[in-house]
Design an enzyme around this catalytic site. Structure first.
Site, short mmCIF file in Angstrom:
data_model
loop_
_atom_site.label_atom_id
_atom_site.label_comp_id
_atom_site.label_asym_id
_atom_site.label_seq_id
_atom_site.Cartn_x
_atom_site.Cartn_y
_atom_site.Cartn_z
N LYS A 111 75.90 2.33 24.03
CA LYS A 111 77.22 2.25 24.69
C LYS A 111 77.67 0.79 24.83
O LYS A 111 77.88 0.14 23.85
CB LYS A 111 77.16 2.97 26.04
CG LYS A 111 76.41 4.30 26.01
CD LYS A 111 77.01 5.28 25.02
CE LYS A 111 76.27 6.61 25.08
NZ LYS A 111 76.51 7.44 23.91
N ARG B 44 55.37 -0.59 15.08
CA ARG B 44 55.38 0.30 16.25
C ARG B 44 54.79 -0.40 17.48
O ARG B 44 55.00 0.00 18.61
CB ARG B 44 54.64 1.61 15.94
CG ARG B 44 54.69 2.63 17.06
CD ARG B 44 54.43 4.07 16.61
NE ARG B 44 53.43 4.19 15.60
CZ ARG B 44 52.11 4.10 15.79
NH1 ARG B 44 51.63 3.88 17.00
NH2 ARG B 44 51.26 4.22 14.79
N TYR C 137 74.20 12.40 33.12
CA TYR C 137 74.52 12.74 31.73
C TYR C 137 73.81 14.06 31.40
O TYR C 137 72.66 14.27 31.77
CB TYR C 137 74.05 11.60 30.83
CG TYR C 137 74.08 11.93 29.37
CD1 TYR C 137 75.24 12.39 28.76
CD2 TYR C 137 72.94 11.80 28.58
CE1 TYR C 137 75.27 12.69 27.41
CE2 TYR C 137 72.96 12.10 27.23
CZ TYR C 137 74.12 12.55 26.66
OH TYR C 137 74.15 12.86 25.32
C1 LIG Z 1 74.63 7.62 31.21
C2 LIG Z 1 73.92 7.92 29.93
N1 LIG Z 1 72.58 7.80 29.87
C3 LIG Z 1 71.90 8.07 28.75
C4 LIG Z 1 72.53 8.52 27.61
C5 LIG Z 1 71.74 8.84 26.38
O1 LIG Z 1 71.85 7.80 25.46
P1 LIG Z 1 71.64 7.98 23.89
O2 LIG Z 1 72.75 8.84 23.37
O3 LIG Z 1 71.63 6.57 23.38
O4 LIG Z 1 70.31 8.66 23.71
C6 LIG Z 1 73.93 8.67 27.61
C7 LIG Z 1 74.63 9.14 26.41
O5 LIG Z 1 75.81 9.39 26.41
C8 LIG Z 1 74.64 8.37 28.81
O6 LIG Z 1 75.96 8.52 28.88
#
Ligand SMILES: Cc1ncc(COP(=O)(O)O)c(C=O)c1O
Length: 409
Positions: free
Chosen positions: A216, A64, A118
């Site tokens: 992503k 951690r 998001y």
């Molecule tokens: C632009 C953006 N930021 C943050 C996130 C959150 O990421 P995670 O799903 O890895 O927690 C996403 C998820 O789709 C996203 O599209």
């Protein structure tokens, strides 16, 4: 010196536990980073362990607090983002949570954030931070007068935006927003998930933190959940201290997958950008499509900004489009008619993926909030993969044909 805990004269109960472990220290270097699953780390001298605990020398004591495979991914990201440091997290949301705390979001302080975010990021800011006493004000990030007013009135700790927004593909003017944030005493946090360091390095443009859902484009293959923040060394030290307490650490297996993804990031991004441009141009000419949101189209409101910001490398692999006169039923018919493009809830993979924001990424928003943002009931988001562009277009064409046949199109 390796201690012989599995000596020949010990019981099989002891040997079974220790045999084969902690062998001689290698004098070779593995070409690719091994996956270190160990949670704890040994030192010959207790003074060394103490010095690592105290931060007087580099090393590892407990996962951690940091671990070798995760550190390798973090160092790779710091290099790609040209940042002083990078800190990895278990997900993009964990990274956003930590970075908001790191930037000073807390009771009595404000955050000014783009409204076009998001859905989970929006919900984090709309629900969780206000419940802790922080003020949150959402703005249209493309309207700089509105941003300036909010900054002046709130005196926030942070201004948060997405480099390219989810799902409407608004492009943030990072250099200008950085100047405005800094003049108001705020830090600029850029969620750069859609851009990736291939298109944009926010810290070079004045941003204070670049945040990614590494789930992503960085990972790129739809098989790892991860988040990462690039920032200065000083801010990185602060985030690591917070992570020791919050514990949303990235696992070593995930770090290895994310790091493996980085190796082909530029190649994939080049193909994502070329394919998305072709798909966007094709969709813009289709009678069933009322509007296409893609920064690479000349009629996109921030097209000129995107040309400058992304320096000709392309405009990303993400686009969205409004199906003419469509609601949930028509969108579902279209999604079910797709044969190559996958109607799955993620983005940035090698695969082409379609998503219906109203029922997934932006489900946490009320229909009124979605409508106010311009996220209509006929909006479809497309993450254009690295397959052959014509195959993707053919699939969209047959699905639009099947979804809208006998429905007045
Ligand atoms: C632009 C953006 N930021 C943050 C996130 C959150 O990421 P995670 O799903 O890895 O927690 C996403 C998820 O789709 C996203 O599209």
């Amino acid at each position: 010196m390796t201690k012989q805990r599995a000596r020949k004269d010990r019981s099989i109960h002891t040997q079974a536990v220790h045999a084969g472990e902690r062998g001689p220290r290698p004098d070779f270097t593995p070409v690719s980073t091994p996956i270190y699953h160990s949670v704890g780390y040994l030192y010959d001298e207790m003074e060394d362990l103490d010095a690592v605990f105290g931060g007087q020398r580099p090393g590892f004591v407990y996962t951690r607090y940091g671990s070798p495979t995760v550190l390798a991914f973090e160092q790779a990201m710091a290099i790609l983002e040209r940042a002083g440091d990078a800190v990895a997290f278990a997900s993009g949301m964990a990274a956003l949570h930590a970075v908001l705390l790191g930037a000073g979001a807390r009771a009595g302080r404000a955050v000014v954030a783009a409204a076009d975010l998001y859905g989970a990021t929006y919900a984090l800011l709309e629900r969780l931070f206000p419940a802790l006493g922080a003020r949150v004000r959402f703005v249209d990030i493309a309207d700089h007068d509105q941003v300036a007013r909010a900054l002046a009135e709130e005196g926030p700790a942070a201004l948060l935006c997405e480099a390219v927004s989810n799902p409407l593909m608004k492009v943030a003017d990072v250099p200008q927003l950085a100047e405005m944030a800094h003049a108001a005493g705020a830090l600029l946090l850029v969620d750069s998930t859609f851009a990736s360091p291939y298109l944009l390095r926010p810290l070079e443009r004045g941003g204070d933190y670049a945040v990614h859902s590494a789930t992503k484009y960085l990972g790129g293959h739809g098989d790892v959940m991860a988040g990462v923040v690039a920032c200065s060394e000083e801010k990185g030290r602060d985030l690591r201290e917070r992570q020791k307490l919050l514990g949303a650490n990235l696992g070593p297996q995930e770090a290895w997958l994310a790091m493996r993804g980085l190796k082909t990031l530029p190649l994939r991004m080049r193909q994502h950008c070329a394919n998305a441009q072709a798909v966007a141009e094709w969709l813009a000419g289709h009678p069933a499509v009322a509007a296409v949101h893609y920064p690479g189209l000349a009629n996109h409101p921030q097209h000129a900004l995107a040309v400058g910001l992304f320096e000709g490398r392309g405009f990303g692999g993400m686009l969205s489009f409004d199906l003419r006169g469509a609601g949930r039923a028509e969108v579902f018919r279209f999604m079910e008619a797709l044969e190559l493009v996958l109607p799955a809830t993620t983005l940035g993979d090698v695969y082409s993926l379609a998503l219906y924001p109203a029922h997934s990424s932006h489900r946490l928003l009320s229909p009124e909030a979605r409508a106010a943002l311009g996220i209509g009931e006929g909006l479809v988001r497309l993450s254009v993969g690295i397959e052959d562009a014509q195959d993707i277009i053919d699939d969209l064409e047959q699905a639009l044909g099947r979804a809208f046949e006998n429905h007045g199109q």
